[in-house]
Design an enzyme around this catalytic site. Sequence first.
Site, mmCIF file in Angstrom:
data_model
loop_
_atom_site.group_PDB
_atom_site.id
_atom_site.type_symbol
_atom_site.label_atom_id
_atom_site.label_comp_id
_atom_site.label_asym_id
_atom_site.label_seq_id
_atom_site.Cartn_x
_atom_site.Cartn_y
_atom_site.Cartn_z
ATOM 1 C CG ASP A 215 -1.756 1.160 1.470
ATOM 2 O OD1 ASP A 215 -1.818 2.013 0.565
ATOM 3 O OD2 ASP A 215 -2.388 1.239 2.535
ATOM 4 C CG HIS B 123 -4.292 4.223 3.486
ATOM 5 N ND1 HIS B 123 -4.491 3.106 2.721
ATOM 6 C CD2 HIS B 123 -5.443 4.937 3.419
ATOM 7 C CE1 HIS B 123 -5.710 3.138 2.194
ATOM 8 N NE2 HIS B 123 -6.309 4.232 2.608
#
Length: 559
Positions: free
Chosen positions: A192, A365
């Site tokens: 990610d 994130h």
Amino acid sequence: MSKINIIPLGGVRENGKNMYVVEVDELIFVLDCGLLYPESDLLGIDIVIPDFTYLEENKNRIAGVFLTHGHEDAVGALPYFLENIDAPVFGTELTIELAKLAVKETGLTPKFDSYHVVNEKTAIEFENVVVKFFRTTHSIPDSVGICLQTKEGSIVYTGDFKFDQSSPDMYKTDFAQITSIGTDGVLALLSDSSDAESALENASDLRVTEEIVDTFNNAEGRVIVASIASNIMRVQQIFDAAYQTKRKIFMTGSKLVEVVDTAIKLGKLVLPSRDVIVTEENLDKYADNELIILETGQTVDPMQALQRMAKNKHSQIQIAEGDLVYITTTPSTSMETVVAKTKNILYRAGATVKEISDTLKVSGHATPNDLKLMMNLLQPKYFIPVQGEYRFQAAHAELANEVGIPYKNIFIPGKGDIMEYKDGRMRMAGQVPAGNVLIDGIGVGDIGNIVLRDRKLLADNGIFIAVITISRRQGKILSGPEIISRGFVYMKVSEDLIKNSAEIARKVVEDNLKNKDFEWATLKQEIRDSLSRYLFEETKRRPVILPIIMEASSYTKKR
């Protein structure tokens, strides 16, 4: 030696639409199947999904679809994928239920039932591949990373993740399992990149809860909280804070209620008290300082719903003097203008506005330190940054080099790029069909560049229509030209422009009628060209010009 291809069909050089294909010999493993909500330039488009052409051409080789979590960017395109491809779907308990809701909402594949629930202890054996899962921390429970164990080493896809030592048990990362995967040997890591440029570390979930409690305590009237329905961690924090501050929650919108009901039934969202939620009928029983209004919007954007509230166009709630609007989502860069506009409208309606991002760095994130820790735990030979715009992928690539991965082993792919592992080396090896498929209502992929161009022209310059009825046999105009303009000029104050345009169209038609064998397409194109030149000379604008030419039918009356 196995032949391995890694192919992103979405999720690279964009924020969303995650979909990654891993081919091991003859088997295809699909990792996530997400959608993307469009930017404002895609006029009228509801959602964007990956191009499934390559997978449809090879559907007999697909071993399954493996999902990391239940957000739309990971499961939202599944209904469209399953419409033409019958492949089993694997995911954790909550992820599968949210995937089923997405499929049910579209009604495209009502009979599909090949869903399989997995957890961090699951190992699924295929020929030459074992698929395993490891728990990660994200803004939704039951989030996992995926590990494909092959003879050449593991291929690991993190999905959305972050590290937070204070996360509740339901959200905790399994560091031991990640370390074990790294010890066994990782060939390639897909990780990610969404927050790879961040200069700040994320606030812990515990600190976020404290901030929400403080905000609720200090608010003198109603608090209208803007969040995202699928951000179950934030919804849990709002429930807990409401209970601690002795407030009641009213949830607007059917999608929020559906997601919350699903999470509660599975034990993934815990109500601190049965009566913390109230219905619309009971709102009048509570004072303003006892209420929390939770608004999530119909998609991932609650801003439009807040604007409707401020303009008294919301079906349930209107902004009143003294309300506090609390935005608990961190908007993307592309949404900053929309948020600023929304705040202005809310202030004009009498509310005050507070954003959680004003005081805390909040994200689901990983920030750079987390990203480097993941790479150090897994020790991959090859690194592929995914999930993010190109600049985020590039920043992530620099982080990978900082922890010792040589640049020659780092790949920043575009959609459709094939990264082939063969003869002990990974290289770029061509492309497969990939791109965006636009969903407009019930239309799938029937909106192309020409349609979008026309929509933009209509939005920018309007439409100019010339309606004429002719008789080919008599060689004359029977009625018209009648000029109709919408979104171009105000006809009542543009009489000369309209009159001159009608004369131009009349002359073109009369010139063509001199030849009874004229071509309809030629006639219409000449009208467009002539009117376009004239209108541009007069206004410096180019509306969409639509000639409508009708031919009167002729017949002999019977006596």
